[in-house]
Scaffold this active site. Structure first.
Site, short mmCIF file in Angstrom:
data_model
loop_
_atom_site.label_atom_id
_atom_site.label_comp_id
_atom_site.label_asym_id
_atom_site.label_seq_id
_atom_site.Cartn_x
_atom_site.Cartn_y
_atom_site.Cartn_z
N ASN A 1 41.85 89.66 10.20
CA ASN A 1 40.83 90.55 10.74
C ASN A 1 41.26 92.01 10.56
OD1 ASN A 1 38.45 91.16 12.11
ND2 ASN A 1 39.45 91.20 14.09
N ASN B 1 42.01 94.39 12.40
CA ASN B 1 43.04 94.98 13.25
C ASN B 1 44.40 94.30 13.12
OD1 ASN B 1 42.55 92.57 14.55
ND2 ASN B 1 42.16 93.47 16.55
N LYS B 2 44.49 93.27 12.28
CA LYS B 2 45.74 92.52 12.18
C LYS B 2 46.77 93.24 11.31
CE LYS B 2 44.55 89.11 14.84
NZ LYS B 2 43.23 89.59 15.28
N ILE B 3 47.97 92.69 11.27
CA ILE B 3 49.08 93.39 10.60
C ILE B 3 48.82 93.53 9.11
CG2 ILE B 3 50.55 91.36 10.21
CD1 ILE B 3 52.89 93.23 11.26
#
Length: 406
Positions: free
Chosen positions: A218, A220-222
């Site tokens: 997604n 916002n993930k790393i």
């Protein structure tokens, strides 16, 4: 372009009995500074090249060489044999539950301190979630409570069909005893590693211990593919079946024939190209987020009433999000007040996940324990942690929080 969105999870009137930020001119200047988001996408230089290649070769269809390469490269990065790239981590959990045989009426044990997507697929299957509380060492599922719950269900002759274990905020759960319990009772372990790509347990990547592991890409993930996920396993048959189900379960035939219910869950070749570029930056992104966590730990962890999320010795966390507990009696103001102060300066923060056993959607579901996750929710805050944060950004966040100390 990223736009700052105000935190809307708490609409209560501010507690005016608590002190406002001290009148410091430097903090006033910060109110006009650019917004700092919680965990925005952070792109490198290779992603665009892979996307352009997909356009130039006309591999815009869902399948394609970037998709195959992304699965192979991801497998090598986490140290597992097989992977299927999907449209989301939620899709991965849904397919994992199907692959281990979860059916309507079955119970599935699940971590309670997590995002709703960890448990929604249990409902997709018509199954019943039972939520297990956290322990304070890692904020993840408590192995002792899991043991108690499994013993109790065994006596009733109603063992769960699966356990969904979440690795929270980039930190591994205590996998050893949890995996031992699942093996003892012959229950498939599904690892929700959506937030923990790059984290390890005793030197091995999270998401690679259970029957199946699930990752999220997604925004916002790393690492991100805009939207997407990955389902992994050492079992080639399971991953082959996942690919079949994720492409509408089309039978082998010269025409369109379908004998099973399928889904449109496959990641596109274009987005896989973004993932390939992002994956090359994973180690740098982990290092950046760990640096951010340790800066918070150094400058805020020594203040009375502030406690950073602990990092147990059994694993190495990515600190995808740096989280902190606020004791208002010692610090002088509440978590909500800290959020308000940050928001006033265009800095995004969020409360720790609201436990799923407190969500109206799951009001009729059973839960084991709950006091630990409830305390973490009531007093926990997620601080800006994006791998693109500068020292100046960190200085702003730390200065505002420090100014609130009594």
């Amino acid at each position: 372009m990223q736009h700052f969105q105000s935190e809307t999870s708490d609409n209560r009137t501010p507690d005016t009995s608590e002190p406002n930020i001290a009148d410091h001119s430097d903090l006033d200047i910060q109110k006009t500074a650019p917004p700092i988001l919680l965990s925005p996408p952070h792109l490198g230089t290779d992603e665009l090249g892979f996307v352009v290649n997909a356009f130039e070769t006309n591999w815009i269809a869902p399948a394609g060489p970037h998709l195959d390469a992304f699965e192979q490269e991801f497998s090598e990065a986490v140290g597992i044999s097989h992977a299927a790239a999907l449209s989301s981590g939620t899709a991965g959990i849904h397919l994992a539950l199907q692959l281990v045989g979860v059916e309507p009426g079955d119970e599935v044990f699940c971590s309670t301190l997590t995002f709703v997507a960890s448990a929604n697929p249990i409902l997709y299957q018509g199954a019943v979630p039972v939520f297990i509380d956290s322990e304070r060492t890692s904020w993840n599922m408590d192995p002792n409570l899991l043991s108690q719950a499994l013993r109790q269900r065994a006596r009733l002759g109603k063992l769960p069909k699966a356990v969904v274990l979440v690795h929270l905020y980039g930190q591994s759960a205590d996998l050893g005893p949890i995996l031992e319990l699942c093996n003892e009772y012959d229950i498939p372990l599904i690892e929700d590693a959506a937030e923990s790509l790059g984290a390890t347990y005793q030197g091995k990547a999270t998401g690679t211990f259970g029957r199946l592991g699930v990752f999220s890409f997604n925004g916002n993930k790393i690492i991100t593919t805009s939207g997407g996920g990955m389902l992994v396993s050492e079992d080639a048959t399971l991953i082959a079946k996942a690919r079949f189900l994720s492409t509408q379960a089309r039978d082998i035939a010269p025409h369109y024939q379908h004998s099973h219910l399928g889904y449109n869950y496959r990641l596109s070749n274009v987005l896989a190209g973004i993932g390939r570029g992002q994956l090359r930056l994973l180690s740098k992104k982990v290092a950046a987020r760990r640096r951010i966590y340790h800066r918070y730990l150094q400058d805020l962890g020594s203040l009375p009433g502030l406690t950073l999320m602990p990092e147990p010795t059994f694993g190495r966390a990515t600190h995808w999000l740096s989280c902190m507990l606020i004791d208002p009696r010692k610090f002088g103001v509440s978590r909500n007040r800290v959020q308000e102060a940050l928001r006033d300066h265009q800095i995004e923060s969020r409360p720790v996940w609201k436990p799923l056993h407190l969500q109206p959607l799951f009001a009729q579901c059973d839960h084991i324990g709950g006091t630990v996750s409830e305390d973490l929710f009531n007093n926990g805050i997620c601080l800006p942690s994006g791998s693109g944060m500068t020292d100046a950004d960190l200085d702003r966040v730390i200065a505002i929080i420090s100014s609130l100390a009594s």
